[in-house]
Design a protein around this motif. Structure first.
Motif, PDB file in Angstrom:
ATOM      1  N   GLY A  85     -40.097   2.896  41.073  1.00  8.70           N
ATOM      2  CA  GLY A  85     -40.399   3.960  40.292  1.00  8.70           C
ATOM      3  C   GLY A  85     -39.512   5.183  39.913  1.00  8.70           C
ATOM      4  N   GLY A  86     -38.091   4.709  39.643  1.00  9.66           N
ATOM      5  CA  GLY A  86     -37.882   3.210  39.497  1.00  9.66           C
ATOM      6  C   GLY A  86     -36.598   2.644  40.238  1.00  9.66           C
ATOM      7  N   VAL A  87     -36.208   1.494  39.695  1.00 14.53           N
ATOM      8  CA  VAL A  87     -34.772   1.128  39.846  1.00 14.53           C
ATOM      9  C   VAL A  87     -33.949   1.525  38.711  1.00 14.53           C
ATOM     10  N   MET A  88     -32.851   2.259  38.895  1.00  8.03           N
ATOM     11  CA  MET A  88     -31.982   2.740  37.927  1.00  8.03           C
ATOM     12  C   MET A  88     -31.229   1.540  37.543  1.00  8.03           C
ATOM     13  N   LEU A  89     -31.434   0.826  36.454  1.00  8.71           N
ATOM     14  CA  LEU A  89     -30.803  -0.597  36.275  1.00  8.71           C
ATOM     15  C   LEU A  89     -29.429  -0.609  35.970  1.00  8.71           C
ATOM     16  N   PRO A  90     -28.826   0.500  35.152  1.00  3.79           N
ATOM     17  CA  PRO A  90     -27.414   0.488  35.061  1.00  3.79           C
ATOM     18  C   PRO A  90     -26.306   0.591  36.276  1.00  3.79           C
ATOM     19  N   ASN A  91     -27.145   0.861  37.308  1.00  3.11           N
ATOM     20  CA  ASN A  91     -26.524   1.000  38.706  1.00  3.11           C
ATOM     21  C   ASN A  91     -26.403  -0.763  39.238  1.00  3.11           C
ATOM     22  N   ALA A 128     -20.153   7.097  39.691  1.00  3.56           N
ATOM     23  CA  ALA A 128     -18.666   6.571  39.388  1.00  3.56           C
ATOM     24  C   ALA A 128     -18.425   5.704  40.765  1.00  3.56           C
ATOM     25  N   ALA A 129     -18.774   6.138  41.996  1.00  2.18           N
ATOM     26  CA  ALA A 129     -18.708   5.382  42.896  1.00  2.18           C
ATOM     27  C   ALA A 129     -19.620   4.206  43.190  1.00  2.18           C
ATOM     28  N   LEU A 130     -20.725   4.137  42.606  1.00  5.99           N
ATOM     29  CA  LEU A 130     -21.476   3.024  42.224  1.00  5.99           C
ATOM     30  C   LEU A 130     -21.034   2.043  41.190  1.00  5.99           C
ATOM     31  N   ARG A 131     -19.862   2.300  40.814  1.00  5.51           N
ATOM     32  CA  ARG A 131     -19.479   1.596  39.958  1.00  5.51           C
ATOM     33  C   ARG A 131     -20.084   1.548  38.474  1.00  5.51           C
ATOM     34  N   ARG A 132     -20.565   2.619  38.299  1.00  2.19           N
ATOM     35  CA  ARG A 132     -21.633   2.629  36.936  1.00  2.19           C
ATOM     36  C   ARG A 132     -20.520   3.332  35.943  1.00  2.19           C
ATOM     37  N   HIS A 133     -20.343   2.765  34.878  1.00  5.96           N
ATOM     38  CA  HIS A 133     -19.605   2.951  33.827  1.00  5.96           C
ATOM     39  C   HIS A 133     -20.001   4.213  32.986  1.00  5.96           C
ATOM     40  N   HIS A 134     -19.069   5.239  32.243  1.00  7.10           N
ATOM     41  CA  HIS A 134     -19.573   6.058  31.591  1.00  7.10           C
ATOM     42  C   HIS A 134     -20.670   5.763  30.370  1.00  7.10           C
ATOM     43  N   ASP A 135     -20.303   4.559  29.850  1.00  3.20           N
ATOM     44  CA  ASP A 135     -21.275   4.244  29.042  1.00  3.20           C
ATOM     45  C   ASP A 135     -22.385   3.356  29.296  1.00  3.20           C
ATOM     46  N   ASP A 138     -25.695   2.846  27.295  1.00  2.00           N
ATOM     47  CA  ASP A 138     -25.800   1.961  26.105  1.00  2.00           C
ATOM     48  C   ASP A 138     -26.215   0.869  25.963  1.00  2.00           C
ATOM     49  N   GLY A 139     -25.792   0.042  27.264  1.00  2.00           N
ATOM     50  CA  GLY A 139     -26.341  -1.431  27.470  1.00  2.00           C
ATOM     51  C   GLY A 139     -27.762  -1.455  28.114  1.00  2.00           C
ATOM     52  N   PHE A 140     -28.439  -0.504  28.288  1.00  2.00           N
ATOM     53  CA  PHE A 140     -29.743  -0.695  28.989  1.00  2.00           C
ATOM     54  C   PHE A 140     -30.705  -1.543  28.238  1.00  2.00           C
ATOM     55  N   PRO A 141     -30.897  -1.481  27.177  1.00  2.00           N
ATOM     56  CA  PRO A 141     -31.759  -2.466  26.532  1.00  2.00           C
ATOM     57  C   PRO A 141     -31.314  -4.140  26.746  1.00  2.00           C
ATOM     58  N   GLN A 142     -30.149  -4.295  26.719  1.00  2.00           N
ATOM     59  CA  GLN A 142     -29.739  -5.800  26.881  1.00  2.00           C
ATOM     60  C   GLN A 142     -29.820  -5.941  28.593  1.00  2.00           C
ATOM     61  N   GLN A 143     -29.599  -5.012  29.222  1.00  2.00           N
ATOM     62  CA  GLN A 143     -30.080  -5.255  30.715  1.00  2.00           C
ATOM     63  C   GLN A 143     -31.219  -5.500  30.962  1.00  2.00           C
ATOM     64  N   VAL A 144     -32.234  -4.789  30.326  1.00  2.20           N
ATOM     65  CA  VAL A 144     -33.751  -5.150  30.422  1.00  2.20           C
ATOM     66  C   VAL A 144     -33.931  -6.662  30.010  1.00  2.20           C
ATOM     67  N   LEU A 145     -33.530  -6.929  29.021  1.00  3.92           N
ATOM     68  CA  LEU A 145     -33.867  -8.433  28.545  1.00  3.92           C
ATOM     69  C   LEU A 145     -33.200  -9.361  29.327  1.00  3.92           C
ATOM     70  N   PRO A 194     -38.063  10.028  23.696  1.00  5.42           N
ATOM     71  CA  PRO A 194     -38.671   9.166  22.839  1.00  5.42           C
ATOM     72  C   PRO A 194     -37.867   7.781  22.772  1.00  5.42           C
ATOM     73  N   TYR A 195     -36.619   7.816  23.209  1.00  6.28           N
ATOM     74  CA  TYR A 195     -35.880   6.412  23.473  1.00  6.28           C
ATOM     75  C   TYR A 195     -36.596   5.655  24.249  1.00  6.28           C
ATOM     76  N   SER A 196     -37.076   5.989  25.561  1.00  5.81           N
ATOM     77  CA  SER A 196     -37.577   5.133  26.458  1.00  5.81           C
ATOM     78  C   SER A 196     -39.033   4.602  25.902  1.00  5.81           C
ATOM     79  N   ALA A 197     -39.636   5.469  25.314  1.00  6.14           N
ATOM     80  CA  ALA A 197     -41.110   5.244  24.702  1.00  6.14           C
ATOM     81  C   ALA A 197     -41.064   4.156  23.661  1.00  6.14           C
ATOM     82  N   ARG A 198     -39.931   4.231  22.744  1.00  5.27           N
ATOM     83  CA  ARG A 198     -39.842   3.239  21.562  1.00  5.27           C
ATOM     84  C   ARG A 198     -39.480   1.777  22.473  1.00  5.27           C
ATOM     85  N   LEU A 199     -38.590   1.724  23.394  1.00  2.00           N
ATOM     86  CA  LEU A 199     -37.987   0.769  23.843  1.00  2.00           C
ATOM     87  C   LEU A 199     -39.224  -0.093  24.395  1.00  2.00           C
ATOM     88  N   ALA A 200     -40.058   0.764  25.478  1.00  2.00           N
ATOM     89  CA  ALA A 200     -41.315   0.108  26.032  1.00  2.00           C
ATOM     90  C   ALA A 200     -42.047  -0.427  24.963  1.00  2.00           C
TER      91      ALA A 200
END
Length: 355
Positions: A85-91, A128-135, A138-145, A194-200
């Motif tokens: 609770g949870g895995v930070m997926l963009p990482n 940055a050391a985790l190789r997480r890009h600054h954007d 933005d790709g979180f919904p696609q990563q979830v899918l 609201p972003y995460s609420a609507r996505l869920a």
């Protein structure tokens, strides 16, 4: 996902989230041993789930990989649901997360939750050391899918990952001529906006709102989730959980002292210092400025603290405002004993079943 009945006399199901808090004066090895004990206690006392969070670069939080701790807990518990609770997926790469949680589900079939968040869980240099890009967000919904596609091995024809498979999983079972797994991790969307609420809601997944981080608007987020909810193959109706920082003790003064230790850790972050949990005595002796005192007092109040009846009153007021199905206690404080006491005191108040 079946509906979850209330816990004991509580009007909602009750669960526990452990941030692997490791206070000043405690080793990581000691904290991990206490986490195992707390998960077992939560199971004995009838809590629904035991989750762990992902944080990086914080002396006061020892789980950079909740997956590893969950693997240990699958062999130390029997019934309680276990999750991130949870895995930070963009990482992470979605395929790797699907593989890891496929393994966890094979170790504890039908007991694994996978909560997905998009925050880094750390500061910007560490991100940055985790190789997480600054954007990355933005790709979180696609990563979830993608992650859901890997877990179900059901990418459509023509998808670039159609022939990429997460193992363990359905594809491996087909190749080895054995029945497909009967269970899979429950995928949750985590957030405080609201972003995460609507996505869920749009994905038809259960939604967990993190109230422990600030004064976010849980009422609006839960309403937006319900309004945007579309039934899916895993969930017919909306299911909501709110997590809140809690310290419960028969001695309300001790509960307040432990909550103040967690408040000091938040103040240190505002001061660009490491998130560290100082002993209550050091917090009490800290010569706070007026502004610092306001921050400390604000967070001490935000972390629900007091006796069992006092904590329960606040949780029930939160439930009345939001109508959530489940409340998750984020155990707070410098002392691991205090965190175990929180689990016990709340369980006693609501007469959760012991086993």
């Amino acid at each position: 996902m079946p509906s979850v009945p209330p816990s004991g006399n509580a009007p909602f199901a009750l669960s526990v989230l452990d941030n692997a808090h490791t206070g000043v004066g405690q080793t990581a090895e000691e904290a991990f041993g206490e986490i195992v004990a707390l998960a077992q206690l939560a199971e004995r006392r009838g809590y629904r789930r035991f989750w762990m969070s992902e944080h990086h670069g914080m002396p006061g939080a020892s789980t950079s990989s909740p997956q590893l701790m969950l693997a240990r807990l699958t062999g130390e518990t029997d019934r309680i649901r276990l999750g991130a609770g949870g895995v930070m997926l963009p990482n992470h790469a979605p395929l790797v997360v699907a593989e890891q949680f496929g393994m966890l589900d094979a170790l504890a079939p039908g007991r694994i939750d996978l909560g997905l968040g998009r925050a880094p869980g750390t500061d910007l240099p560490t991100a940055a050391a985790l190789r997480r890009h600054h954007d990355a967000n933005d790709g979180f919904p696609q990563q979830v899918l993608e992650l859901i596609g890997f877990l179900g091995d059901d990418f459509p024809e023509g998808h670039p990952y159609r022939n990429v498979h997460a193992v363990p999983g359905p594809w491996q079972a087909d190749q080895n001529r054995v029945p497909r797994p009967r269970t899979a991790p429950d995928v949750w969307i985590l957030g405080s906006s609201p972003y995460s609420a609507r996505l869920a809601g749009q994905l038809g997944r259960p939604y967990a709102f993190a109230l422990q981080f600030g004064d976010a608007d849980a009422v609006t987020a839960v309403r937006l989730y319900r309004e945007s909810f579309r039934p899916s193959d895993v969930l017919d109706e909306p299911y909501t959980l709110v997590s809140v920082g809690v310290v419960a003790d028969d001695d309300p003064d001790e509960a307040g002292r432990q909550a103040a230790s967690s408040a000091m850790a938040m103040l240190r972050m505002f001061q660009r210092k490491p998130y560290g949990l100082l002993p209550p005595e050091e917090v009490e002796a800290y010569p706070a400025t007026l502004q610092e005192r306001q921050i400390l007092d604000s967070y001490t109040r935000r972390f629900v603290n007091g006796t069992g009846p006092e904590v329960a009153t606040t949780l029930e007021e939160l439930h009345a405002r939001t109508g959530v199905d489940e409340v998750m206690l984020v155990v707070m404080g410098h002392s691991r004993r205090a965190q175990a006491q929180t689990v016990e005191v709340v369980a006693d108040h609501y007469s959760l079943s012991s086993s």
